[in-house]
Motif scaffolding. Structure first.
Motif, mmCIF file in Angstrom:
data_model
loop_
_atom_site.group_PDB
_atom_site.id
_atom_site.type_symbol
_atom_site.label_atom_id
_atom_site.label_comp_id
_atom_site.label_asym_id
_atom_site.label_seq_id
_atom_site.Cartn_x
_atom_site.Cartn_y
_atom_site.Cartn_z
ATOM 1 N N ILE A 100 68.115 79.293 78.461
ATOM 2 C CA ILE A 100 68.192 79.228 76.996
ATOM 3 C C ILE A 100 69.429 79.975 76.504
ATOM 4 O O ILE A 100 70.137 79.515 75.597
ATOM 5 N N TYR A 101 69.708 81.140 77.110
ATOM 6 C CA TYR A 101 70.897 81.907 76.728
ATOM 7 C C TYR A 101 72.174 81.112 76.961
ATOM 8 O O TYR A 101 73.076 81.081 76.108
ATOM 9 N N MET A 102 72.261 80.453 78.096
ATOM 10 C CA MET A 102 73.477 79.699 78.389
ATOM 11 C C MET A 102 73.655 78.539 77.412
ATOM 12 O O MET A 102 74.779 78.210 77.018
ATOM 13 N N ASN A 103 72.558 77.948 76.968
ATOM 14 C CA ASN A 103 72.659 76.926 75.925
ATOM 15 C C ASN A 103 73.107 77.539 74.598
ATOM 16 O O ASN A 103 73.878 76.922 73.849
ATOM 17 N N SER A 104 72.637 78.755 74.312
ATOM 18 C CA SER A 104 73.075 79.460 73.100
ATOM 19 C C SER A 104 74.566 79.764 73.158
ATOM 20 O O SER A 104 75.266 79.706 72.137
ATOM 21 N N LEU A 105 75.056 80.122 74.351
ATOM 22 C CA LEU A 105 76.494 80.353 74.510
ATOM 23 C C LEU A 105 77.279 79.080 74.200
ATOM 24 O O LEU A 105 78.309 79.117 73.506
ATOM 25 N N ARG A 106 76.794 77.964 74.707
ATOM 26 C CA ARG A 106 77.495 76.700 74.456
ATOM 27 C C ARG A 106 77.476 76.352 72.970
ATOM 28 O O ARG A 106 78.417 75.743 72.449
ATOM 29 N N ARG A 107 76.420 76.759 72.284
ATOM 30 C CA ARG A 107 76.341 76.472 70.845
ATOM 31 C C ARG A 107 77.429 77.215 70.073
ATOM 32 O O ARG A 107 78.096 76.621 69.216
ATOM 33 N N VAL A 108 77.636 78.504 70.367
ATOM 34 C CA VAL A 108 78.684 79.226 69.638
ATOM 35 C C VAL A 108 80.067 78.809 70.128
ATOM 36 O O VAL A 108 81.041 78.852 69.349
ATOM 37 N N ARG A 109 80.169 78.387 71.380
ATOM 38 C CA ARG A 109 81.466 77.909 71.880
ATOM 39 C C ARG A 109 81.935 76.712 71.082
ATOM 40 O O ARG A 109 83.131 76.539 70.818
ATOM 41 N N ALA A 110 80.986 75.866 70.675
ATOM 42 C CA ALA A 110 81.330 74.652 69.928
ATOM 43 C C ALA A 110 81.900 74.962 68.542
ATOM 44 O O ALA A 110 82.493 74.084 67.911
ATOM 45 N N LEU A 111 81.738 76.208 68.080
ATOM 46 C CA LEU A 111 82.285 76.594 66.777
ATOM 47 C C LEU A 111 83.790 76.794 66.835
ATOM 48 O O LEU A 111 84.451 76.900 65.793
ATOM 49 N N GLY A 112 84.349 76.884 68.035
ATOM 50 C CA GLY A 112 85.793 77.081 68.184
ATOM 51 C C GLY A 112 86.147 78.549 68.296
ATOM 52 O O GLY A 112 85.282 79.419 68.398
ATOM 53 N N ASP A 113 87.439 78.819 68.268
ATOM 54 C CA ASP A 113 87.906 80.197 68.440
ATOM 55 C C ASP A 113 87.939 80.920 67.101
ATOM 56 O O ASP A 113 88.830 80.714 66.270
ATOM 57 N N LEU A 114 86.924 81.760 66.917
ATOM 58 C CA LEU A 114 86.740 82.507 65.678
ATOM 59 C C LEU A 114 87.175 83.950 65.870
ATOM 60 O O LEU A 114 87.383 84.411 66.989
#
Length: 323
Positions: A208-222
Motif C-alpha cells: 500500500i505504501y509503494m502505491n502511495s509513493l506512486r500516487r505522489v510521484r504522479a504529481l510531478g516535481d514539487l
C-alpha cells in the motif's frame, strides 16, 4: 529560530531529545488577513518539545485562538502536543482514519504480535517501558477529521488532503497545486528512509505504501516540505524511485533468506538482513531499534506472502514461521 520558505509559509525545528530523528520540522502558514493560521505537526509531549513549539509560535506571533493545527499522522512526535494546543485554544484537524486508529490503539496488540513473530519477551518489556512513542503521547483531544480529497485554505494556499497510507494507515500529505509544493509529513523523507512497519491489521502495508509513493510521484516535481531532516538534493520523483527500489531490494533479500533457511521466525530473518545502524551485529542492536527492524522486516514478509512468494505458518507453540 524560524525560517521563511515562501511569502506566508515558515518552518522552525522542534528538537526530539535522544531520538535518532533528531528534530521535527514544524510548518506554519500565516493568515494574510482575518483568516486563521495553520500549524502542521507538534513534537513529543515532553517539556523540551512543548517549549520549542510555544517559542516558535510566539516568534511567528501565532495566537492559539486564531490557529488551526493539522496532524499529518498519529505518531507521538507529530501529535504529542495536540492536547496542550487545544487547551490553549487551537483547533485540531486530522485525517479520519488515523484519528480513529489512535482512539482504538492498544499497545498490548503490538506486543503480542511481536512475541508471535519470535521477539524475546524481555526485549518487548524493555521497549514498552522506555519507548518515546509510547511515553510522550498527547493527552486526550478532539479533532475535526478530514478525508482524502478535502480542501483546506490558509494564507492564500489551497491545500488538498492526500491520503498516503504506509507509514501509518491513514497518513496524510497536504498538496498545494497553485504554488507547486507539498507538505509530506513522514511519507517521503530525503536524508533517511521512512519507517514502514507491519501493524497486524492490514495484510500488506508495504504494498500500500509503494502505491502511495506512486500516487505522489504522479504529481510531478514539487517543492518538498518533509517532516524530518533536510529537503534533500533529489527531486520528488527521484526520491520516490529510490525508495521504491530500496524496498524492492529488501523484499528480494528477505525472500532469499527464507529460501535458504525455511522455517525461521521473523526475528531470526531480521537478524540475517542488512541494516544501516551503528551496531556490531544483531545481538548488539538497541532494543528499540530491534522492534523497528523486526516491524519493517515483517512488512516486507507480508508483501511476499501477499504475492504468494512465501508462506506463513503458525507452529504448535504459537510462533509464526516462514517457508
Amino acid at each position: 529560530m524560524s525560517e521563511k520558505i515562501t511569502e506566508n509559509i515558515y518552518t522552525f525545528p522542534i528538537e526530539l531529545p535522544q531520538n535518532p530523528l533528531k528534530w521535527l520540522n514544524c510548518y506554519v502558514i500565516k493568515s494574510t488577513g482575518s483568516g486563521r493560521n495553520l500549524l502542521i505537526d507538534t513534537g513529543f509531549n515532553r517539556p523540551e518539545c512543548s517549549e520549542a513549539l510555544l517559542a516558535g509560535m510566539r516568534e511567528l506571533e501565532l495566537k492559539p485562538e486564531e490557529t488551526d493545527v493539522f496532524l499529518t499522522h498519529f505518531h507521538a512526535d507529530h501529535s504529542g502536543n495536540a492536547a496542550l494546543l487545544q487547551s490553549l485554544g487551537c483547533r485540531i484537524i486530522m485525517g479520519r482514519v488515523d484519528y480513529e486508529h489512535m482512539l482504538g490503539y492498544r499497545r498490548i496488540d503490538v506486543r503480542n504480535q511481536m512475541l508471535r513473530e519470535g521477539m524475546p519477551e524481555a526485549i518487548m518489556d524493555d521497549v514498552f517501558g522506555h519507548n518515546p512513542a509510547a511515553i510522550y503521547v498527547s493527552g486526550p483531544f478532539t479533532a475535526e477529521t478530514v478525508e482524502d480529497g478535502d480542501m483546506l485554505c490558509y494564507g492564500g494556499c489551497r491545500l488538498q488532503c492526500i491520503e498516503t497510507p504506509g507509514h501509518t494507515q491513514g497518513h496524510m500529505c497536504l498538496y498545494d497545486s497553485d504554488h507547486g509544493l507539498i507538505f509530506l509529513g513522514d511519507h517521503v523523507l530525503f536524508d533517511i528512509t521512512p519507517n514502514i512497519c507491519s501493524n497486524g491489521r492490514i495484510p500488506d502495508i508495504l504494498g500500500i505504501y509503494m502505491n502511495s509513493l506512486r500516487r505522489v510521484r504522479a504529481l510531478g516535481d514539487l517543492r518538498c516540505l518533509p517532516a524530518h531532516r533536510g529537503m534533500g538534493t533529489q527531486s520528488l520523483t527521484e526520491r520516490v524511485d529510490a525508495l521504491i527500489s530500496h524496498h524492492e531490494a529488501r523484499i528480494a533479500e528477505a525472500e532469499e533468506i527464507v529460501k535458504a533457511a525455511p522455517g525461521l521466525t521473523a526475528y531470526d530473518i531480521t537478524g540475517k538482513m542488512h541494516w544501516h545502524i551503528r551496531a556490531r551485529n544483531w545481538d548488539d542492536f538497541p532494543p528499540g531499534q530491534k522492534v523497528f527492524a523486526i516491524s519493517e522486516a515483517i512488512a516486507h514478509l507480508d508483501t511476499l506472502v501477499a504475492q504468494s512468494r512465501i508462506k506463513r505458518v503458525t507452529d504448535e507453540a504459537g510462533l509464526v514461521r516462514y517457508y
